[in-house]
Design a protein around this motif. Structure first.
Motif, PDB file in Angstrom:
ATOM      1  N   ARG A 223     127.076  24.751  79.428  1.00 62.27           N
ATOM      2  CA  ARG A 223     128.293  25.574  79.440  1.00 62.27           C
ATOM      3  C   ARG A 223     128.094  27.050  79.144  1.00 62.27           C
ATOM      4  O   ARG A 223     129.024  27.821  79.215  1.00 62.27           O
ATOM      5  CB  ARG A 223     129.283  25.014  78.430  1.00 62.27           C
ATOM      6  N   GLY A 224     126.918  27.433  78.722  1.00 63.03           N
ATOM      7  CA  GLY A 224     126.676  28.831  78.404  1.00 63.03           C
ATOM      8  C   GLY A 224     126.427  29.027  76.916  1.00 63.03           C
ATOM      9  O   GLY A 224     126.664  28.142  76.097  1.00 63.03           O
ATOM     10  N   LEU A 225     125.952  30.210  76.576  1.00 58.94           N
ATOM     11  CA  LEU A 225     125.526  30.511  75.214  1.00 58.94           C
ATOM     12  C   LEU A 225     126.601  30.270  74.166  1.00 58.94           C
ATOM     13  O   LEU A 225     126.331  29.745  73.090  1.00 58.94           O
ATOM     14  CB  LEU A 225     125.034  31.958  75.127  1.00 58.94           C
ATOM     15  N   GLU A 226     127.854  30.602  74.481  1.00 60.30           N
ATOM     16  CA  GLU A 226     128.921  30.427  73.490  1.00 60.30           C
ATOM     17  C   GLU A 226     129.152  28.965  73.136  1.00 60.30           C
ATOM     18  O   GLU A 226     129.697  28.657  72.091  1.00 60.30           O
ATOM     19  CB  GLU A 226     130.223  31.090  73.916  1.00 60.30           C
ATOM     20  N   ALA A 227     128.703  28.027  73.944  1.00 57.61           N
ATOM     21  CA  ALA A 227     128.866  26.601  73.656  1.00 57.61           C
ATOM     22  C   ALA A 227     127.732  26.055  72.797  1.00 57.61           C
ATOM     23  O   ALA A 227     127.792  24.918  72.351  1.00 57.61           O
ATOM     24  CB  ALA A 227     128.947  25.802  74.957  1.00 57.61           C
TER      25      ALA A 227
ATOM     26  N   MET B 184     124.737  24.295  75.286  1.00 55.24           N
ATOM     27  CA  MET B 184     124.470  25.671  75.708  1.00 55.24           C
ATOM     28  C   MET B 184     123.980  25.713  77.151  1.00 55.24           C
ATOM     29  O   MET B 184     124.430  26.545  77.939  1.00 55.24           O
ATOM     30  CB  MET B 184     123.429  26.306  74.772  1.00 55.24           C
TER      31      MET B 184
ATOM     32  N   GLY C 137     127.010  26.353  69.815  1.00 46.50           N
ATOM     33  CA  GLY C 137     127.373  25.980  68.458  1.00 46.50           C
ATOM     34  C   GLY C 137     128.299  24.790  68.378  1.00 46.50           C
ATOM     35  O   GLY C 137     128.736  24.411  67.296  1.00 46.50           O
ATOM     36  N   LEU C 138     128.621  24.174  69.511  1.00 41.02           N
ATOM     37  CA  LEU C 138     129.559  23.050  69.516  1.00 41.02           C
ATOM     38  C   LEU C 138     128.944  21.795  68.906  1.00 41.02           C
ATOM     39  O   LEU C 138     127.792  21.486  69.153  1.00 41.02           O
ATOM     40  CB  LEU C 138     129.991  22.719  70.951  1.00 41.02           C
TER      41      LEU C 138
ATOM     42  N   HIS D 147     119.672  29.519  65.731  1.00 39.94           N
ATOM     43  CA  HIS D 147     120.594  30.342  66.515  1.00 39.94           C
ATOM     44  C   HIS D 147     121.394  29.533  67.527  1.00 39.94           C
ATOM     45  O   HIS D 147     122.511  29.900  67.878  1.00 39.94           O
ATOM     46  CB  HIS D 147     119.836  31.453  67.239  1.00 39.94           C
ATOM     47  N   VAL D 148     120.815  28.457  68.032  1.00 39.46           N
ATOM     48  CA  VAL D 148     121.467  27.603  69.035  1.00 39.46           C
ATOM     49  C   VAL D 148     121.300  26.152  68.586  1.00 39.46           C
ATOM     50  O   VAL D 148     120.339  25.488  68.966  1.00 39.46           O
ATOM     51  CB  VAL D 148     120.872  27.801  70.448  1.00 39.46           C
TER      52      VAL D 148
END
Length: 104
Positions: A45-49, A42, A51-52, A35-36
């Motif tokens: 920068r937060g959960l949306e990051a 993450m 997947g970078l 999931h991460v």
């Protein structure tokens, strides 16, 4: 307060390393890793990051650096067009005192 990976009971150390830390008998890396995939991004920068990839992290770093300094992020040609359209300087001026009157 400290970083999450520094907390005694945090699983962040294990997730960042990609393997269970010696003092972490409970963390299931595979369960949350799906999931991460990028825990370091993450946590920074937060959960949306989460997947970078490395290239995405570099872009995020560039954006954050420009935001902190109040600078535009774009090609020089694009910034020049924006300056021409709005009639004002958007790039930083040279530092130091400005010349007086007709002096160059």
């Amino acid at each position: 307060m400290g970083a999450a990976q520094d907390w005694r009971w945090s699983s962040a150390r294990s997730h960042i390393a990609g393997r269970r830390a010696a003092d972490d008998p409970l963390t299931d890396i595979a369960a949350l890793g799906a999931h991460v995939p990028n825990w370091r991004a993450m946590l920074a920068r937060g959960l949306e990051a989460g997947g970078l990839d490395t290239a995405g992290e570099a872009v995020a770093d560039a954006i954050e650096a420009r935001l902190r300094k109040g600078r535009l992020l774009g090609a020089e040609e694009w910034i020049a067009r924006q300056e021409a359209e709005c009639g004002r300087r958007l790039t930083p001026a040279r530092p130091g005192p400005k010349p007086r009157g007709g002096e160059a």
